[in-house]
Design a protein around this motif. Structure first.
Motif, PDB file in Angstrom:
ATOM      1  N   ALA A  14       0.836  -1.199   0.000  1.00 13.13           N
ATOM      2  CA  ALA A  14       0.000   0.000   0.000  1.00 13.13           C
ATOM      3  C   ALA A  14       0.870   1.249   0.000  1.00 13.13           C
ATOM      4  O   ALA A  14       1.845   1.337   0.765  1.00 13.13           O
ATOM      5  CB  ALA A  14      -0.923   0.013   1.217  1.00 13.13           C
ATOM      6  N   GLY A  15       0.522   2.214  -0.842  1.00 17.06           N
ATOM      7  CA  GLY A  15       1.132   3.535  -0.822  1.00 17.06           C
ATOM      8  C   GLY A  15       2.645   3.518  -0.788  1.00 17.06           C
ATOM      9  O   GLY A  15       3.305   2.826  -1.559  1.00 17.06           O
ATOM     10  N   GLN A  16       3.201   4.308   0.145  1.00 14.08           N
ATOM     11  CA  GLN A  16       4.647   4.425   0.272  1.00 14.08           C
ATOM     12  C   GLN A  16       5.218   3.550   1.385  1.00 14.08           C
ATOM     13  O   GLN A  16       6.349   3.763   1.826  1.00 14.08           O
ATOM     14  CB  GLN A  16       5.025   5.885   0.506  1.00 14.08           C
ATOM     15  N   LEU A  17       4.444   2.565   1.861  1.00 13.18           N
ATOM     16  CA  LEU A  17       5.033   1.545   2.714  1.00 13.18           C
ATOM     17  C   LEU A  17       6.052   0.751   1.899  1.00 13.18           C
ATOM     18  O   LEU A  17       6.051   0.786   0.669  1.00 13.18           O
ATOM     19  CB  LEU A  17       3.956   0.612   3.261  1.00 13.18           C
ATOM     20  N   ASP A  18       6.912   0.017   2.573  1.00 12.92           N
ATOM     21  CA  ASP A  18       7.925  -0.759   1.854  1.00 12.92           C
ATOM     22  C   ASP A  18       7.289  -1.685   0.827  1.00 12.92           C
ATOM     23  O   ASP A  18       7.757  -1.790  -0.312  1.00 12.92           O
ATOM     24  CB  ASP A  18       8.763  -1.575   2.851  1.00 12.92           C
ATOM     25  N   GLY A  19       6.215  -2.370   1.230  1.00 11.51           N
ATOM     26  CA  GLY A  19       5.544  -3.267   0.309  1.00 11.51           C
ATOM     27  C   GLY A  19       4.932  -2.528  -0.869  1.00 11.51           C
ATOM     28  O   GLY A  19       4.975  -3.005  -2.016  1.00 11.51           O
ATOM     29  N   GLY A  20       4.359  -1.353  -0.633  1.00 12.09           N
ATOM     30  CA  GLY A  20       3.790  -0.557  -1.712  1.00 12.09           C
ATOM     31  C   GLY A  20       4.848  -0.098  -2.699  1.00 12.09           C
ATOM     32  O   GLY A  20       4.638  -0.115  -3.917  1.00 12.09           O
ATOM     33  N   ARG A  21       6.001   0.322  -2.194  1.00 14.30           N
ATOM     34  CA  ARG A  21       7.094   0.733  -3.079  1.00 14.30           C
ATOM     35  C   ARG A  21       7.605  -0.451  -3.900  1.00 14.30           C
ATOM     36  O   ARG A  21       7.937  -0.305  -5.090  1.00 14.30           O
ATOM     37  CB  ARG A  21       8.235   1.325  -2.251  1.00 14.30           C
ATOM     38  N   MET A  22       7.673  -1.625  -3.287  1.00 10.42           N
ATOM     39  CA  MET A  22       8.125  -2.802  -4.018  1.00 10.42           C
ATOM     40  C   MET A  22       7.153  -3.163  -5.136  1.00 10.42           C
ATOM     41  O   MET A  22       7.568  -3.480  -6.258  1.00 10.42           O
ATOM     42  CB  MET A  22       8.301  -3.977  -3.051  1.00 10.42           C
ATOM     43  N   VAL A  23       5.869  -3.133  -4.849  1.00  9.78           N
ATOM     44  CA  VAL A  23       4.869  -3.429  -5.885  1.00  9.78           C
ATOM     45  C   VAL A  23       4.933  -2.406  -7.006  1.00  9.78           C
ATOM     46  O   VAL A  23       4.862  -2.756  -8.189  1.00  9.78           O
ATOM     47  CB  VAL A  23       3.458  -3.477  -5.261  1.00  9.78           C
TER      48      VAL A  23
END
Length: 491
Positions: free
Chosen positions: A393-402
């Motif tokens: 989601a968004g600028q969370l680490d997971g969001g940036r990875m996606v």
């Protein structure tokens, strides 16, 4: 999580795959192969949920086999898809796997590519504009049209080589003729055609102000305090009511804090390696876990999506491996006489932790209470914090990875779906509501586009993203009662 919830998640995933297949069919063979890649990414999750619904236990070796097999197939399909795409002539229609970093995706005011009227004159001086035009050529990017755009210009034309190589050559030429006064972006427009955007460097991200740095320091101090308070709760006393016992909380409190520091060190080290700047971290104090991690932002442009992925992945990789090591060491040294006594049912709260505990602790998990080392507790809490920051989601680490792997449009959809899941989960867990609020208020916007937004990260990075997201799910999703019974966890 009940069996009914597991079945609903399984049905949702199958429905999502069906919708993706329907969308991919009009693009022919390339579209079907792109969809198949997505199916391979979801296969371990589908199999895991399917087995759980059937009450079939999967050991750690089986889970790793699913991950490795899925990664190998994904890489093979990716290479085959790229080979076919290179053989096919370019056309406006592109399969869903093609990255969709277009101008309309950059309307956010936090990005340097917000939309402006085409009739608006460019603020770039005429002599500078001539210098910019001189960097193009028939062997790199053949510019055919110039359009005023915000403080800069858009150049439409034809890309005459590999996007990564062309961007590097154009960027070097621009720097040589105009120093660092302008920035060059290579993106796709709404017709999925490569365009070059040149903007003044004054639009670059700004460093933190003094007030923001003071806020970061205050939040860090607050996080130190909440880590000690959480440690006191684990030791079954309130340090606010018994401040004289503060020293007793330091080993556990500093242990929790060390996971946060290792996580942020991973981000900072990788950022320096790629010569990009990250802001000071803004830690999120929390009484439940000591902290929910930290937020940070880029203080410089990043050249391509590979850099975005590497910086985003480095933090969870460092913090997650450190937490996993503490967990395994803690499980190994745990004895019935260990400091903490945890109800065996507590191990049903995580697929990954429950499975590892069953492998290491064996039959002792069938007792009412299990003695565990403090290292195990710290490691488990660290894995939870890491998993929460890996949410796509968004600028969370997971969001940036996606965003780095699959593009901005997919990242936007992933953010929306994540918020829906958090809203549903908040009905039974207040922690989910807290994270939904954080994302909506602070992190809902996607990261700004990279300077070379066309070049896709390699399949190895995509496989790493798959592993990270899969492990995130196994940390935060609990075992079903039937699977826990088969594993022998709890009574």
């Amino acid at each position: 999580m009940s069996d009914v919830t597991t079945n609903l998640l399984l049905l949702f995933a199958v429905g999502l795959l069906g919708w993706g297949f329907y969308r991919a069919r009009p693009f022919g063979k390339l579209g079907i192969l792109a969809w198949l890649q997505s199916a391979v990414l979801m296969a371990p999750w589908l199999l895991l949920f399917g087995f759980m619904s059937a009450g079939i236990a999967i050991n750690l070796v089986g889970i790793l086999f699913l991950l490795v097999g899925s990664g190998v197939i994904y890489i093979f399909l990716g290479r085959y898809l790229r080979t076919l795409a290179q053989q096919k002539p370019a056309s406006p229609a592109v399969p869903p796997s093609t990255e969709e970093a277009t101008l309309d995706a950059a309307k956010d005011s936090n990005t340097p590519l917000s939309v402006a009227s085409e009739s608006e004159p460019s603020s770039i001086p005429a002599e500078d504009l001539q210098q910019v035009k001189s960097i193009f050529g028939v062997d790199t990017f053949f510019a055919t049209e110039t359009i005023p755009y915000q403080d800069g210009v858009i150049f439409k034309g034809n890309l005459r080589g590999d996007s990564e190589t062309v961007w590097a050559q154009l960027n070097q030429k621009l720097t040589s003729v105009l120093d660092n006064r302008y920035r060059l972006f290579l993106v796709e427009n709404q017709e999925a055609r490569p365009v070059v955007i040149v903007l003044p460097s004054r639009n670059d991200p700004k460093p933190l102000s003094l007030a923001q740095k003071l806020l970061a320091v205050a939040l860090f101090c607050g996080t130190v305090a909440t880590c000690c308070i959480t440690a006191g709760f684990l030791l079954q006393f309130d340090v606010l009511e018994h401040p004289e016992r503060l020293l007793e909380t330091l080993p556990l409190g500093l242990g929790l804090l060390s996971i946060l520091i290792v996580h942020e060190a991973g981000h900072q080290i990788m950022a320096r390696r790629h010569q990009v700047k990250l802001s000071w971290p803004f830690f999120l104090p929390a009484l439940q876990l000591g902290s929910f991690g930290a937020l940070n932002r880029f203080e410089s442009l990043f050249p391509n999506r590979k850099v975005l992925f590497d910086v985003a992945f480095a933090g969870p990789a460092a913090g997650g491996l450190y937490s996993l090591a503490l967990l395994l060491i803690g499980l190994t040294v745990s004895t019935p006489q260990s400091l903490f006594k945890i109800p065996s049912l507590f191990f049903q709260g995580s697929i990954l932790v429950g499975t590892l505990a069953r492998v290491v602790l064996g039959e002792s998990l069938q007792n009412d209470v299990v003695g565990v080392s403090p290292l195990m507790v710290i490691g488990w809490m660290g894995l939870v914090v890491t998993a929460l920051n890996l949410m796509p989601a968004g600028q969370l680490d997971g969001g940036r990875m996606v965003q780095a792997i699959y593009g901005r449009k997919v990242a936007g959809r992933a953010t929306f779906i994540t918020l829906i899941f958090l809203a549903i989960a908040s009905l039974v867990n207040s922690l989910a509501l807290y994270w939904a609020a954080i994302i909506l208020i602070l992190q809902r916007d996607l990261e700004r586009p990279s300077q070379d937004e066309i070049t896709e990260p390699d399949d190895a990075r995509a496989a790493l993203a798959l592993v990270a997201l899969f492990l995130m799910v196994t940390v935060v999703i609990p075992l079903t009662p039937s699977l826990a019974g088969r594993l022998g966890i709890g009574l």
